[in-house]
Design a protein around this motif. Structure first.
Motif: not given
Ligand code: NAI
Ligand code: MG
Length: 326
Positions: A69, A252, A259, A268, A308
């Motif tokens: 990313a 992707e 952030p 994760n 998460d």
């Protein structure tokens, strides 16, 4: 033949989840050549360029690319990278995994989204203080290319057919051309299709996602509706994607650089590892791809899990558990 894989971690948790996916690929003992390259905010701060020419060239020549990313420079990185692989279709599976808190746990869909035109390739103008306009581009050739891909996809992956989602009752010329072209290619191939108006699709997929399987749609509709489906399966954090071109492809996770958790080692890695499983399938390693999918699924269901998903495991713990299960 050794396949060359370009690895572009980017920024933030991209630098944590991409190496995790590479570790999984390395554990398979397939003869890959990994070549790493920079892109994103950090390299821009250093060199003035978010996507250095050598990174673009690498993606344009490697057999497949794994991308993590990028931060604020995401659009400057990912749009040209999709061009580098000449990607005409964006594949976005939206599948609810066992044990994950999902709005619609029965969801199991794949979006095949046109990746080059529609309003995103259109020209916007501000004519007057009062009036702005947008020209939308739809071509028969791009619609045909997508439809040919969709026909192969449903054949190769054992699906009954696909839904064509559009709004040709209003946008008669553009969505009309898209619908007619996709439908006629499907008919030629003997692939079953149904047509669904995109607004009706939005309602129906929320109420009963099981009535859909493979969904073929124009660019903007695919962008919006696949994010909607992401909401049904528990958010963007678990979703992989593939940008496929005629000779190469880029894989992707759908998520960004996160952030808020970057640098803590708790991201994760599942979305990126599932993207790597799609890469394996693309290169013809069907068995290895299925094995990685199964290992990720078992790990999501039985743990360990990252925070998460309510757990307290690290990226490294989850990656090791997936490799163990392989
Ligand atoms: P984001 O996807 O980075 O984060 C949204 C939320 O989901 C955050 O709370 C984050 O912690 C969580 N999250 C995302 N992925 C996760 C993972 N793998 N494990 C655990 N938690 C995860 O989206 P946001 O916050 O809108 O964007 C942050 C930055 O990422 C921005 O600079 C944006 O431009 C960039 N971005 C880049 C993308 C790309 O490179 N393809 C796509 C989306 C955003
Ligand atoms: Mg989007």
């Amino acid at each position: 033949m050794t396949h060359q894989i370009a690895v572009i971690p980017g920024d933030g948790i991209g630098r944590e989840v991409t190496p995790a996916a590479v570790e999984v690929l390395e554990s398979l003992e397939i003869d890959f050549e990994f070549v790493e390259a920079d892109a994103g905010d950090a390299v821009q701060a250093e060199t003035g360029e978010a996507l250095p020419q050598e990174t673009y060239d690498l993606a344009a020549s490697a057999d497949a690319t794994l991308f993590g990313a990028a931060g604020d420079t995401a659009a400057d990185v990912i749009l040209p990278l999709r061009t580098a692989v000449d990607s005409f279709v964006n594949i976005r599976p939206a599948k609810a995994y066992p044990g994950i808190d999902a709005v619609r746990p029965e969801t199991d869909l794949v979006f095949l989204r046109e990746n080059t035109e529609g309003v995103y390739a259109g020209h916007e103008d501000r004519l007057t203080q009062d009036v702005s306009t947008l020209t939308r581009v739809v071509t028969e050739s791009a619609s045909e290319r997508l439809a040919e891909f969709a026909c192969e996809y449903v054949d190769g992956d054992d699906h009954d057919g696909f839904s064509i989602v559009h709004k040709a009752n209003v946008m008669r010329e553009t969505d009309g051309l898209f619908r007619d072209t996709v439908k006629s290619v499907a008919d030629e191939h003997g692939v079953e299709t149904e047509e669904v108006l995109m607004d009706a699709f939005a309602t129906r997929v929320c109420l009963d996602p099981e009535q859909f399987d493979v969904v073929v749609c124009p660019n903007l509709a695919g962008d919006v509706l696949s994010d909607l489906a992401a909401g049904l399966v528990g958010g963007l954090g678990l979703l992989p994607s593939a940008n496929v071109g005629p000779d190469r492809a880029l894989f992707e996770p759908v998520h960004g650089t996160a952030p808020d958790i970057a640098g803590q080692g708790i991201a994760n890695p599942a979305a990126t590892i599932i993207s790597a499983a799609m890469l394996l399938k693309y290169l013809g390693y069907d068995e290895a791809s299925a094995a990685v999918h199964d290992a990720v699924e078992a790990t999501l269901e039985n743990g360990p899990r990252t925070p998460d998903l309510g757990g307290d495991a690290t990226t490294a713990d989850v990656t090791a558990a997936i490799i163990d299960r392989l």
